[in-house]
Design a protein around this motif. Structure first.
Motif, PDB file in Angstrom:
ATOM      1  N   ARG A 237       0.874  -1.182   0.233  1.00 29.57           N
ATOM      2  CA  ARG A 237       0.133   0.354   0.593  1.00 29.57           C
ATOM      3  C   ARG A 237       1.118   1.453   0.037  1.00 29.57           C
ATOM      4  O   ARG A 237       0.621   1.764  -0.809  1.00 29.57           O
ATOM      5  N   THR A 238       2.072   0.985   0.888  1.00 36.50           N
ATOM      6  CA  THR A 238       2.615   1.984   1.135  1.00 36.50           C
ATOM      7  C   THR A 238       3.512   2.552  -0.408  1.00 36.50           C
ATOM      8  O   THR A 238       3.008   3.848  -0.661  1.00 36.50           O
ATOM      9  N   PHE A 239       4.152   1.256  -1.008  1.00 34.00           N
ATOM     10  CA  PHE A 239       4.808   1.667  -2.783  1.00 34.00           C
ATOM     11  C   PHE A 239       3.388   1.967  -3.560  1.00 34.00           C
ATOM     12  O   PHE A 239       3.716   3.750  -4.284  1.00 34.00           O
ATOM     13  N   GLY A 240       2.343   1.954  -3.706  1.00 36.99           N
ATOM     14  CA  GLY A 240       1.174   2.570  -4.265  1.00 36.99           C
ATOM     15  C   GLY A 240       1.082   4.138  -4.478  1.00 36.99           C
ATOM     16  O   GLY A 240       0.803   4.161  -4.890  1.00 36.99           O
ATOM     17  N   PHE A 241       0.873   4.171  -2.676  1.00 42.41           N
ATOM     18  CA  PHE A 241       0.626   5.698  -2.169  1.00 42.41           C
ATOM     19  C   PHE A 241       1.701   6.311  -2.648  1.00 42.41           C
ATOM     20  O   PHE A 241       1.394   8.014  -3.396  1.00 42.41           O
ATOM     21  N   ALA A 242       2.864   6.186  -2.707  1.00 46.13           N
ATOM     22  CA  ALA A 242       4.227   6.983  -3.136  1.00 46.13           C
ATOM     23  C   ALA A 242       4.477   7.089  -3.760  1.00 46.13           C
ATOM     24  O   ALA A 242       5.034   8.343  -4.390  1.00 46.13           O
ATOM     25  N   PHE A 243       4.280   5.930  -4.548  1.00 47.06           N
ATOM     26  CA  PHE A 243       4.362   6.400  -6.834  1.00 47.06           C
ATOM     27  C   PHE A 243       3.697   7.562  -6.792  1.00 47.06           C
ATOM     28  O   PHE A 243       3.612   8.315  -7.894  1.00 47.06           O
ATOM     29  N   GLY A 244       2.835   7.562  -6.695  1.00 51.26           N
ATOM     30  CA  GLY A 244       1.263   8.749  -7.486  1.00 51.26           C
ATOM     31  C   GLY A 244       1.290   9.640  -7.011  1.00 51.26           C
ATOM     32  O   GLY A 244       2.031  10.857  -7.439  1.00 51.26           O
ATOM     33  N   ALA A 245       1.379   9.796  -5.307  1.00 48.12           N
ATOM     34  CA  ALA A 245       1.666  11.276  -4.934  1.00 48.12           C
ATOM     35  C   ALA A 245       3.385  12.558  -5.410  1.00 48.12           C
ATOM     36  O   ALA A 245       2.961  13.209  -4.813  1.00 48.12           O
ATOM     37  N   SER A 246       4.478  10.746  -4.785  1.00 44.61           N
ATOM     38  CA  SER A 246       5.040  11.630  -5.734  1.00 44.61           C
ATOM     39  C   SER A 246       5.422  12.958  -7.111  1.00 44.61           C
ATOM     40  O   SER A 246       6.060  14.040  -6.492  1.00 44.61           O
ATOM     41  N   ALA A 247       4.089  12.602  -7.441  1.00 45.77           N
ATOM     42  CA  ALA A 247       4.425  14.238  -9.090  1.00 45.77           C
ATOM     43  C   ALA A 247       3.807  15.696  -7.480  1.00 45.77           C
ATOM     44  O   ALA A 247       4.480  15.934  -9.076  1.00 45.77           O
ATOM     45  N   MET A 248       3.423  15.248  -6.982  1.00 48.20           N
ATOM     46  CA  MET A 248       3.172  16.431  -6.671  1.00 48.20           C
ATOM     47  C   MET A 248       4.354  16.947  -6.078  1.00 48.20           C
ATOM     48  O   MET A 248       4.749  18.064  -5.979  1.00 48.20           O
ATOM     49  N   TRP A 249       4.948  15.855  -5.214  1.00 49.58           N
ATOM     50  CA  TRP A 249       6.357  16.685  -4.579  1.00 49.58           C
ATOM     51  C   TRP A 249       7.445  17.015  -5.903  1.00 49.58           C
ATOM     52  O   TRP A 249       8.116  17.876  -5.822  1.00 49.58           O
ATOM     53  N   ALA A 250       7.336  16.336  -6.965  1.00 51.98           N
ATOM     54  CA  ALA A 250       8.732  16.619  -7.611  1.00 51.98           C
ATOM     55  C   ALA A 250       8.186  17.375  -8.814  1.00 51.98           C
ATOM     56  O   ALA A 250       9.160  17.983  -9.621  1.00 51.98           O
ATOM     57  N   LEU A 251       6.791  17.723  -9.501  1.00 50.51           N
ATOM     58  CA  LEU A 251       6.488  18.781  -9.984  1.00 50.51           C
ATOM     59  C   LEU A 251       6.066  20.181  -9.600  1.00 50.51           C
ATOM     60  O   LEU A 251       5.426  20.854 -10.828  1.00 50.51           O
ATOM     61  N   LEU A 252       5.488  19.989  -8.022  1.00 56.71           N
ATOM     62  CA  LEU A 252       4.960  21.206  -7.756  1.00 56.71           C
ATOM     63  C   LEU A 252       5.517  23.341  -8.537  1.00 56.71           C
ATOM     64  O   LEU A 252       5.577  23.658  -8.511  1.00 56.71           O
ATOM     65  N   SER A 253       6.884  22.670  -8.405  1.00 50.08           N
ATOM     66  CA  SER A 253       7.601  24.146  -8.425  1.00 50.08           C
ATOM     67  C   SER A 253       7.819  24.132 -10.143  1.00 50.08           C
ATOM     68  O   SER A 253       7.858  25.554 -10.164  1.00 50.08           O
ATOM     69  N   VAL A 254       7.814  23.088 -10.366  1.00 51.29           N
ATOM     70  CA  VAL A 254       7.618  23.131 -11.839  1.00 51.29           C
ATOM     71  C   VAL A 254       6.121  24.388 -12.376  1.00 51.29           C
ATOM     72  O   VAL A 254       6.292  24.649 -13.370  1.00 51.29           O
ATOM     73  N   VAL A 255       5.365  23.288 -12.129  1.00 50.27           N
ATOM     74  CA  VAL A 255       3.841  24.449 -12.168  1.00 50.27           C
ATOM     75  C   VAL A 255       3.978  25.300 -11.459  1.00 50.27           C
ATOM     76  O   VAL A 255       3.068  26.888 -11.734  1.00 50.27           O
TER      77      VAL A 255
END
Length: 550
Positions: A237-255
């Motif tokens: 469950r942790t991997f599934g959540f972290a993989f999808g939630a990483s988009a926010m952390w990785a791309l928020l500055s780009v947005v």
């Protein structure tokens, strides 16, 4: 500063852990340190964003933070179970402070590039990877088990107070001065933590059985997770959540910079809204968290993050993102504390740091791999497409709750049972000698054997979880009611450690097996040790059979 503490009130509340003096001091120090860390994160990401035009390089900042945890969490967990945790914390906090000071100095001198920032972020990630499993497991030494869930939530609050304040402070300093000053302030923030940990008078631990070696400890930690369904369910469950939630952390500055064309201050404000949401989430869980179990909290948090990624992809301006980030903060804290609390409540102290390190390894793997995937998709397909892809992943990952439900740890007693008597042996046995086979002989009526097999299968899994290399049962062909359980371990020392790993909770499984035994005496236990590879005993010369070979 001793670890003595008052008896927790009943029922415990969110504020109960702060009545424990050592926990309170370490918690306050962690707030300061975490503020410095979040200032560092904002300054590092923004500096790389201004030094390069590649979205992938910006996304790799998240990877530079997460990858060391993927590489080092498990070794760090093994060290945390084998070595004095206080001394390890002093080393890791000191190392990260030095790295932050060097990065700040180079930045102020104008001698750092985007790749240089990535390299120093990676070094800080190494320190954090070695520090994190130890830091999390220290909490279990400072508060009793009934208060542990609230203490873990407060640790999340610490990080999110920092997330609410750190980015805003960091953004102001970046806008008016230089990211280099932010890095220097982060270095100073480690000093307070060093002083608090230095003053902590940790209670000396007594050894249970022969000391484990490092590689053996690694293998044992992995085997414990392998044969603990409640733990590996959380890991999936942790991997599934972290993989999808990483988009926010990785791309928020780009947005913020590329899609909305905003400055560093707006990026810090968005992160502050996220932190404010997380703090609010802690109060909500403190008041009404009992209405949702951990499984339901994770499902709800994942649903919110579907909306988070959609909002980042489609929101027309930053004002639309304020409520999105606020709700995301609530969901992040609710989900991550559910994962962490479930893991720590299911694990006995002897293997705690190793299991927590495996949990963190899986979490950081999800963040690292996800950051690379969503960053690469943003470069190739576009920012909106990458974020909508992450939202789709989060929606699909909800289905993991069906094969991998999170189990309640309420009422588990994981204290050592210490019910195994010392084996009767002739002479001394070298702890490194092995392998060792243990057999337990039962008398089970034929009618009870189907139910007995189910019970013994659960017990065999416990043997494997606690260090056995193999386990199973045999039936005597000459006497079908005679059933022999066996398990073997690598060394005699490992078997001695097994005696101390069996918990009071495991006694229920053992009692269920022994309930089927009908012999006049208790089940007979035998210990078999393999012959050494070399021996001074002269073996008899084989005599050829007069009947010739068969």
């Amino acid at each position: 500063m001793s670890a003595s503490a008052p008896t927790p009130p009943s029922p415990a509340t969110l504020w109960t852990p702060l009545t424990y003096s050592v926990f309170r001091a370490i918690w306050i120090a962690s707030v300061v340190s975490n503020i410095g860390t979040w200032m560092q994160n904002v300054a590092g990401v923004w500096l790389v964003t201004t030094l390069t035009t590649s979205a992938l390089l910006v996304a790799l900042m998240q990877t530079a933070t997460s990858l060391p945890a993927f590489m080092l969490s498990l070794p760090a967990g093994a060290m945390g179970d084998l070595v004095d945790r206080r001394k390890l914390l002093l080393c890791t906090q000191g190392f990260m402070g030095v790295v932050a000071f060097v990065l700040g100095s180079l930045t102020l001198l104008g001698q750092v590039s985007a790749l240089g920032v990535l390299a120093f972020t990676f070094l800080l990630g190494i320190g954090a990877a070695l520090n994190a499993p130890i830091w999390q497991t220290v909490t279990t030494e400072l508060v009793p088990r009934p208060v542990l869930g609230f203490a873990i939530t407060l640790n999340g609050v610490s990080n999110n107070i920092a997330r609410a304040l750190g980015p805003a402070i960091g953004g102001i300093i970046i806008a008016h001065y230089s990211p280099g000053y932010v890095f220097l302030l982060n270095g100073i923030s480690f000093v307070g933590t060093l002083l608090v940990v230095y003053r902590w008078k940790r209670n000396a631990e007594t050894s249970s059985g022969p000391t484990e070696n490092f590689m053996g400890a690694l293998r044992t930690g992995i085997r414990y997770v392998q044969y603990s369904p409640a733990i590996y369910a959380v890991l999936f469950r942790t991997f599934g959540f972290a993989f999808g939630a990483s988009a926010m952390w990785a791309l928020l500055s780009v947005v913020t910079a590329r899609r909305l064309h905003l400055q560093s201050g707006s990026y810090g404000v968005l992160l502050s809204w996220l932190g404010a949401g997380a703090i609010t989430g802690a109060f909500l869980m403190g008041r009404a968290g009992h209405r949702l179990n951990f499984n339901q909290r994770v499902l709800l948090g994942s649903c919110v993050f579907v909306g988070t990624n959609v909002g980042l992809a489609l929101a027309p301006n930053e004002y639309w993102l304020f409520p999105v980030m606020f709700l995301s903060g609530i969901a992040w804290l609710m989900t991550m504390t559910s994962f962490s609390t479930t893991v720590q409540l299911h694990v006995p102290k002897w293997v705690q740091a190793r299991v927590v390190s495996i949990y963190m390894l899986v979490f950081q793997a999800g963040l690292s791999i996800g950051s690379i995937v969503w960053g690469e998709l943003a470069d190739r397909l576009g920012l909106q497409q990458a974020l909508l892809g992450a939202a789709s992943w989060m929606a699909v990952s909800l289905a993991l709750a069906i094969p991998f439900p999170m189990r309640s740890a309420e009422g588990l007693d994981l204290a050592p049972a210490e019910n195994w008597p010392a084996p009767t042996i002739e002479g001394d046995v070298d702890p490194d000698h092995g392998p060792v086979m243990v057999t337990i002989e039962y008398q089970v009526p034929l009618a009870d054997q189907p139910a007995f097999r189910q019970a013994i299968a659960r017990l065999s899994r416990l043997r494997l979880r606690d260090g056995a290399l193999n386990a199973g049962v045999f039936a005597d062909l000459a006497s079908p009611t005679s059933i022999t359980e066996f398990f073997y371990v690598a060394t005699w020392g490992e078997h001695e450690r097994q005696h101390h790993r069996f918990t009071r909770e495991d006694l229920l499984v053992e009692a269920e097996v022994q309930r089927f035994h009908t012999g006049p005496e208790p089940p007979q236990v035998r210990h078999f040790l393999s012959f050494p590879k070399t021996t001074n005993v002269e073996l008899p010369t084989p005599v050829e059979s007069l009947e010739g070979p068969r």
